[in-house]
Design an enzyme around this catalytic site. Sequence first.
Site, PDB file in Angstrom:
ATOM      1  N   SER A 227       0.824  -1.209   0.000  1.00  0.00           N
ATOM      2  CA  SER A 227       0.000   0.000   0.000  1.00  0.00           C
ATOM      3  C   SER A 227       0.865   1.269   0.000  1.00  0.00           C
ATOM      4  O   SER A 227       2.066   1.217   0.288  1.00  0.00           O
ATOM      5  CB  SER A 227      -0.892  -0.018   1.244  1.00  0.00           C
ATOM      6  OG  SER A 227      -0.078  -0.051   2.391  1.00  0.00           O
ATOM      7  N   CYS A 282      -3.804  -4.397  -8.047  1.00  0.00           N
ATOM      8  CA  CYS A 282      -3.267  -3.038  -8.178  1.00  0.00           C
ATOM      9  C   CYS A 282      -3.505  -2.491  -9.577  1.00  0.00           C
ATOM     10  O   CYS A 282      -3.385  -1.296  -9.800  1.00  0.00           O
ATOM     11  CB  CYS A 282      -1.782  -3.022  -7.869  1.00  0.00           C
ATOM     12  SG  CYS A 282      -0.846  -3.935  -9.087  1.00  0.00           S
ATOM     13  N   GLU A 382      -8.127   4.418  -2.887  1.00  0.00           N
ATOM     14  CA  GLU A 382      -8.071   3.093  -3.515  1.00  0.00           C
ATOM     15  C   GLU A 382      -9.027   2.197  -2.720  1.00  0.00           C
ATOM     16  O   GLU A 382      -8.756   1.872  -1.556  1.00  0.00           O
ATOM     17  CB  GLU A 382      -6.642   2.533  -3.439  1.00  0.00           C
ATOM     18  CG  GLU A 382      -6.514   1.187  -4.116  1.00  0.00           C
ATOM     19  CD  GLU A 382      -5.134   0.556  -3.953  1.00  0.00           C
ATOM     20  OE1 GLU A 382      -4.549   0.673  -2.862  1.00  0.00           O
ATOM     21  OE2 GLU A 382      -4.654  -0.052  -4.917  1.00  0.00           O
TER      22      GLU A 382
HETATM   23  P1  NAD Z   1       0.351  -3.611   2.898  1.00  0.00           P
HETATM   24  O1  NAD Z   1       1.077  -2.355   2.582  1.00  0.00           O
HETATM   25  O2  NAD Z   1      -0.593  -3.620   4.036  1.00  0.00           O
HETATM   26  O3  NAD Z   1       1.400  -4.809   3.180  1.00  0.00           O
HETATM   27  C1  NAD Z   1       2.469  -5.061   2.313  1.00  0.00           C
HETATM   28  C2  NAD Z   1       3.632  -5.655   3.095  1.00  0.00           C
HETATM   29  O4  NAD Z   1       4.114  -4.690   4.034  1.00  0.00           O
HETATM   30  C3  NAD Z   1       3.269  -6.905   3.889  1.00  0.00           C
HETATM   31  O5  NAD Z   1       4.329  -7.837   3.767  1.00  0.00           O
HETATM   32  C4  NAD Z   1       3.116  -6.387   5.309  1.00  0.00           C
HETATM   33  O6  NAD Z   1       3.475  -7.351   6.284  1.00  0.00           O
HETATM   34  C5  NAD Z   1       4.090  -5.238   5.368  1.00  0.00           C
HETATM   35  N1  NAD Z   1       3.653  -4.162   6.258  1.00  0.00           N
HETATM   36  C6  NAD Z   1       2.365  -3.841   6.597  1.00  0.00           C
HETATM   37  N2  NAD Z   1       2.351  -2.774   7.417  1.00  0.00           N
HETATM   38  C7  NAD Z   1       3.640  -2.413   7.599  1.00  0.00           C
HETATM   39  C8  NAD Z   1       4.260  -1.356   8.329  1.00  0.00           C
HETATM   40  N3  NAD Z   1       3.547  -0.483   9.037  1.00  0.00           N
HETATM   41  N4  NAD Z   1       5.605  -1.268   8.280  1.00  0.00           N
HETATM   42  C9  NAD Z   1       6.342  -2.141   7.567  1.00  0.00           C
HETATM   43  N5  NAD Z   1       5.797  -3.159   6.855  1.00  0.00           N
HETATM   44  C10 NAD Z   1       4.464  -3.292   6.872  1.00  0.00           C
HETATM   45  O7  NAD Z   1      -0.382  -4.049   1.536  1.00  0.00           O
HETATM   46  P2  NAD Z   1      -1.442  -5.207   1.301  1.00  0.00           P
HETATM   47  O8  NAD Z   1      -2.756  -4.784   1.899  1.00  0.00           O
HETATM   48  O9  NAD Z   1      -0.868  -6.509   1.640  1.00  0.00           O
HETATM   49  O10 NAD Z   1      -1.567  -5.153  -0.302  1.00  0.00           O
HETATM   50  C11 NAD Z   1      -2.493  -4.341  -0.980  1.00  0.00           C
HETATM   51  C12 NAD Z   1      -1.827  -3.086  -1.501  1.00  0.00           C
HETATM   52  O11 NAD Z   1      -0.748  -3.439  -2.357  1.00  0.00           O
HETATM   53  C13 NAD Z   1      -2.773  -2.255  -2.372  1.00  0.00           C
HETATM   54  O12 NAD Z   1      -2.584  -0.894  -2.051  1.00  0.00           O
HETATM   55  C14 NAD Z   1      -2.298  -2.535  -3.788  1.00  0.00           C
HETATM   56  O13 NAD Z   1      -2.563  -1.521  -4.738  1.00  0.00           O
HETATM   57  C15 NAD Z   1      -0.833  -2.699  -3.579  1.00  0.00           C
HETATM   58  N6  NAD Z   1      -0.221  -3.434  -4.668  1.00  0.00           N
HETATM   59  C16 NAD Z   1       0.528  -2.734  -5.565  1.00  0.00           C
HETATM   60  C17 NAD Z   1       1.093  -3.390  -6.648  1.00  0.00           C
HETATM   61  C18 NAD Z   1       1.904  -2.642  -7.660  1.00  0.00           C
HETATM   62  O14 NAD Z   1       2.588  -3.283  -8.445  1.00  0.00           O
HETATM   63  N7  NAD Z   1       1.893  -1.321  -7.659  1.00  0.00           N
HETATM   64  C19 NAD Z   1       0.891  -4.757  -6.812  1.00  0.00           C
HETATM   65  C20 NAD Z   1       0.118  -5.449  -5.866  1.00  0.00           C
HETATM   66  C21 NAD Z   1      -0.420  -4.768  -4.784  1.00  0.00           C
END
Ligand code: NAD
Length: 498
Positions: A227, A282, A382
Amino acid sequence: MSRRLPLLINGEFVASTTDQWIPVTNPATQEVLCEAPAATPAEMEQAIASAKAAFESWKEVPVSERARLMLRYQALLKEHQEEIAEILSQETGKTFEDAKGDVWRGIEVAEQAANIASLMMGETVENVARSIDTHSWTQPLGVCAGITPFNFPAMIPLWMFPLAIAAGNTFVLKPSEQDPMTPNRLVELFLEAGAPPGVLQLVHGGKEQVDTLLTHPDIKAVSFVGSVPVGQHVYRTATDHMKRAQCFAGAKNHMVIMPDANKDQVINSLVGASCGAAGQRCMAISVAVFVGDSKAWIDELKEEFANIRPGAWNDPQAAYGPQISPQAKQRVLTLIKQGKEEGATCLLDGSDCTVDALPDGNWVGPTLFTDVTPEMSIYKEEIFGPVLCCVSVDSLEDALQLVNNSPYGNGTSIFTASGAAARKYQHEVEVGQVGINVPIPVPLPFFSFTGWKGSFYGDQHAYGKQAVRFYTETKTVTSRWFEDDIPASGPNMSIHLK
Ligand code: NAD
């Protein structure tokens, strides 16, 4: 007691000694499938130290041998594609077809990693000065880390570690704690393919484990997908600790519909691109921009939306699965409510969706809004759910202005029969991946995944040549040899390349 997932440290699957276990649930039933450990600081240290030690020997392994590991790996992944997809469906709720696609898009990157020798080739120029030649090599960086999101638990880890490792690095993977079973299986198969101990480490956890990777002096580069707020945190922290970082973040993707487009194609594409995978992609289309008279098609779009429904992963009639968690579902419902309160017209509301025999699933039905304006929360946020926002504009210029004003720039598409309109759109739009009569333009791995603006922080993108640049350092050698030094005769030397 449910199954407890192990960590992979130094080539061994080990039981964590942590007292923090994260339940992994089936989002269609809330059944706890297993628990993932929040790796302890000592386990994180061991994983990184083992990857560092393994780098010393792995970087000396000939490139063709590294490529052969990837050949074996992609063959094993293909052999196990359906089995991995079934695990993936259980923990994400994705339909089986969608889950197989998730695995397949990752296999394609492993295939590409088998071409690593040509991807790593440097450059040469002879006679840069009299009798002086220059050539460049690409060399691996050391220990790289990958932090991945829940929504593609096969594809996104496979965007990262095969290319990084094929390039001669070692790798620490920290997948999403919401669906870690699929990455565990990917890693088991990597060992089965013959990966030497320590080349790939698998750790589980959340913020604490991520922050260890971002600040540890032995990690040289960080790949992140997730995210926006976490992506910004990862980029800032990793670069503050003098690491390379590539961070792929959230999105709000627009599809522009010109009045001369093929109506059936538009409607069909919009349904799949917005609701597929429950909108948890995404590259999902979350805004449809109707130009001029094309807005007359919104009624038919509503009929098609009303025809689809979510359901169990193995229900062939289900168009998509549940939201990943009750919290994710609640977030989508809150945004739908806000959309109504802020004045958008809700043509179809999926808030009260139920699925027979699965009363506890995180279901959201297909939801369609029209009369959406850029000030509304449903336009700005989003949503990451099966919700499509329709906006009407008068001209292609207006559509371009709308899309270019968005802080995001992951993907966009235009549907039109006009080459001139398509040419203008692809040239002027400030978005990294553009589809022309293609709703979700995700590039295959011989290109790179090139999000822009607020959807990406960094410069070298995922997979393709850019990923190889990201995971390597260039060394430029300038050499001069003196002809006076050529011996008149010498020992008969021969070498054999294996
Ligand atoms: P997220 O940001 O919640 O988690 C992603 C990763 O970060 C996980 O491994 C999680 O454990 C870790 N994480 C979570 N909070 C954290 C923090 N405070 N500090 C450090 N690490 C932390 O994302 P999600 O909900 O798993 O995935 C969905 C998001 O990913 C959506 O916003 C989507 O658009 C995005 N996404 C982007 C792409 C791209 O290529 N641009 C592809 C797939 C998903």
